[in-house]
Design a protein around this motif. Structure first.
Motif, PDB file in Angstrom:
ATOM      1  N   VAL A  86      30.252  37.529  39.256  1.00  0.00           N
ATOM      2  CA  VAL A  86      31.748  37.948  39.608  1.00  0.00           C
ATOM      3  C   VAL A  86      31.738  38.544  40.958  1.00  0.00           C
ATOM      4  N   TYR A  87      32.381  37.931  41.756  1.00  0.00           N
ATOM      5  CA  TYR A  87      32.606  38.727  43.176  1.00  0.00           C
ATOM      6  C   TYR A  87      33.946  38.896  43.384  1.00  0.00           C
ATOM      7  N   VAL A  88      34.245  40.028  43.925  1.00  0.00           N
ATOM      8  CA  VAL A  88      35.640  40.588  44.084  1.00  0.00           C
ATOM      9  C   VAL A  88      35.628  40.755  45.596  1.00  0.00           C
ATOM     10  N   THR A  89      36.673  40.171  46.148  1.00  0.00           N
ATOM     11  CA  THR A  89      36.971  40.293  47.695  1.00  0.00           C
ATOM     12  C   THR A  89      38.462  40.675  48.133  1.00  0.00           C
ATOM     13  N   SER A  90      38.730  41.096  49.065  1.00  0.00           N
ATOM     14  CA  SER A  90      39.804  41.471  49.298  1.00  0.00           C
ATOM     15  C   SER A  90      41.098  40.438  49.840  1.00  0.00           C
ATOM     16  N   GLY A  91      40.419  39.369  49.852  1.00  0.00           N
ATOM     17  CA  GLY A  91      41.296  38.427  50.616  1.00  0.00           C
ATOM     18  C   GLY A  91      41.353  36.865  49.565  1.00  0.00           C
ATOM     19  N   ALA A  92      41.899  35.935  50.150  1.00  0.00           N
ATOM     20  CA  ALA A  92      42.193  34.720  49.619  1.00  0.00           C
ATOM     21  C   ALA A  92      40.805  34.234  49.028  1.00  0.00           C
ATOM     22  N   VAL A  93      40.895  33.538  47.902  1.00  0.00           N
ATOM     23  CA  VAL A  93      39.772  32.975  47.290  1.00  0.00           C
ATOM     24  C   VAL A  93      39.659  31.553  47.463  1.00  0.00           C
ATOM     25  N   ALA A  94      38.801  30.776  48.157  1.00  0.00           N
ATOM     26  CA  ALA A  94      38.692  29.386  48.228  1.00  0.00           C
ATOM     27  C   ALA A  94      38.154  28.742  47.251  1.00  0.00           C
ATOM     28  N   GLY A  95      37.332  29.145  46.198  1.00  0.00           N
ATOM     29  CA  GLY A  95      36.848  28.546  45.204  1.00  0.00           C
ATOM     30  C   GLY A  95      35.581  29.176  44.782  1.00  0.00           C
ATOM     31  N   SER A  96      34.771  28.611  43.541  1.00  0.00           N
ATOM     32  CA  SER A  96      33.671  29.261  43.174  1.00  0.00           C
ATOM     33  C   SER A  96      32.422  28.347  42.927  1.00  0.00           C
ATOM     34  N   GLY A  97      31.239  28.996  42.958  1.00  0.00           N
ATOM     35  CA  GLY A  97      30.099  28.010  42.668  1.00  0.00           C
ATOM     36  C   GLY A  97      29.852  27.859  41.157  1.00  0.00           C
ATOM     37  N   ALA A  98      28.859  27.254  40.889  1.00  0.00           N
ATOM     38  CA  ALA A  98      28.419  26.696  39.590  1.00  0.00           C
ATOM     39  C   ALA A  98      28.069  28.098  38.670  1.00  0.00           C
ATOM     40  N   GLY A  99      28.901  28.369  37.846  1.00  0.00           N
ATOM     41  CA  GLY A  99      28.428  29.908  37.078  1.00  0.00           C
ATOM     42  C   GLY A  99      28.834  30.979  37.737  1.00  0.00           C
ATOM     43  N   ASN A 100      29.649  30.899  38.825  1.00  0.00           N
ATOM     44  CA  ASN A 100      29.921  32.063  39.520  1.00  0.00           C
ATOM     45  C   ASN A 100      31.643  32.180  39.364  1.00  0.00           C
ATOM     46  N   MET A 101      32.290  33.351  39.622  1.00  0.00           N
ATOM     47  CA  MET A 101      33.746  33.622  39.576  1.00  0.00           C
ATOM     48  C   MET A 101      34.089  34.301  40.731  1.00  0.00           C
ATOM     49  N   LEU A 102      35.122  33.964  41.554  1.00  0.00           N
ATOM     50  CA  LEU A 102      35.585  34.841  42.632  1.00  0.00           C
ATOM     51  C   LEU A 102      37.009  35.223  42.216  1.00  0.00           C
ATOM     52  N   PHE A 103      37.290  36.624  42.515  1.00  0.00           N
ATOM     53  CA  PHE A 103      38.448  37.271  42.304  1.00  0.00           C
ATOM     54  C   PHE A 103      38.926  38.146  43.397  1.00  0.00           C
ATOM     55  N   THR A 104      40.148  38.469  43.708  1.00  0.00           N
ATOM     56  CA  THR A 104      40.642  39.324  44.813  1.00  0.00           C
ATOM     57  C   THR A 104      40.383  40.775  43.996  1.00  0.00           C
ATOM     58  N   ASP A 105      40.389  41.632  44.739  1.00  0.00           N
ATOM     59  CA  ASP A 105      40.590  43.173  44.325  1.00  0.00           C
ATOM     60  C   ASP A 105      42.025  43.265  43.283  1.00  0.00           C
ATOM     61  N   ALA A 106      42.970  42.499  43.654  1.00  0.00           N
ATOM     62  CA  ALA A 106      44.169  42.486  43.023  1.00  0.00           C
ATOM     63  C   ALA A 106      44.232  42.041  41.681  1.00  0.00           C
ATOM     64  N   GLU A 107      43.138  41.367  41.395  1.00  0.00           N
ATOM     65  CA  GLU A 107      42.960  40.521  39.964  1.00  0.00           C
ATOM     66  C   GLU A 107      42.180  41.481  39.015  1.00  0.00           C
ATOM     67  N   LYS A 108      42.298  42.577  39.153  1.00  0.00           N
ATOM     68  CA  LYS A 108      41.511  43.612  38.415  1.00  0.00           C
ATOM     69  C   LYS A 108      41.205  43.221  37.079  1.00  0.00           C
ATOM     70  N   THR A 109      42.303  42.799  36.152  1.00  0.00           N
ATOM     71  CA  THR A 109      42.233  42.757  34.826  1.00  0.00           C
ATOM     72  C   THR A 109      41.063  41.474  34.524  1.00  0.00           C
ATOM     73  N   SER A 110      41.057  40.599  35.377  1.00  0.00           N
ATOM     74  CA  SER A 110      40.311  39.372  35.242  1.00  0.00           C
ATOM     75  C   SER A 110      38.899  39.656  35.357  1.00  0.00           C
ATOM     76  N   TRP A 111      38.275  40.730  36.201  1.00  0.00           N
ATOM     77  CA  TRP A 111      37.105  40.873  36.551  1.00  0.00           C
ATOM     78  C   TRP A 111      36.702  42.368  35.971  1.00  0.00           C
ATOM     79  N   GLN A 112      37.446  43.341  35.568  1.00  0.00           N
ATOM     80  CA  GLN A 112      37.010  44.661  35.248  1.00  0.00           C
ATOM     81  C   GLN A 112      36.099  44.720  33.994  1.00  0.00           C
ATOM     82  N   THR A 113      35.851  43.841  33.142  1.00  0.00           N
ATOM     83  CA  THR A 113      35.039  44.252  32.126  1.00  0.00           C
ATOM     84  C   THR A 113      33.735  43.298  32.281  1.00  0.00           C
ATOM     85  N   LYS A 114      33.463  42.998  33.590  1.00  0.00           N
ATOM     86  CA  LYS A 114      32.222  41.928  34.011  1.00  0.00           C
ATOM     87  C   LYS A 114      31.165  42.728  34.859  1.00  0.00           C
TER      88      LYS A 114
END
Length: 135
Positions: free
Chosen positions: A4-32
């Protein structure tokens, strides 16, 4: 478990088995387990993981982390967002330094032990290459 990658900007997509989120989407990534890309100046997740205020920039970032212009930090932090989970902060003093940090992590992963508590300082060379040392 996917990365799971957390960035500060817009997310363009994700690779196989990987997820991309912005820092504002904390509820989506905080348990990973996460890789947080970008420093505390632009990424609130990085600020939280490093224990500094959001928008900690320039001289304040150097004071808080020991990272100055032409340098970057790769630091593993345990239990910051969820018990038993790891946050790996990959942050440079500026955008180019962050790019060098990501390049080091992606292209030379064996040089970085991501065990919780490990911290590395990278120094960016004139050609964009970098050297790294555990601190």
């Amino acid at each position: 478990e996917p990365l799971v990658y957390v960035t500060s900007g817009a997310v363009a997509g994700s690779g196989a088995g990987n997820m991309l989120f912005t820092d504002a989407e904390k509820t989506s990534w905080q348990t990973k387990n996460v890789i947080i890309v970008g420093g505390s100046c632009i990424n609130s997740a990085a600020a939280s993981a490093l224990g500094v205020s959001a928008a900690t920039c320039t001289d304040a970032f150097t004071t808080a982390t020991g990272v100055a212009a032409g340098q970057y930090l790769i630091q593993s932090v345990a239990d910051k967002f969820s018990s038993g989970k790891l946050a790996l902060v990959v942050a440079g003093y500026n955008k180019d330094d962050t790019v060098a940090a990501v390049s080091k992590l992606v292209n030379q992963p064996a040089t970085i032990d991501t065990t919780a508590g490990n911290k590395y300082l990278g120094v960016v060379g004139a050609s964009g290459s970098s050297t790294i040392s555990k601190i």
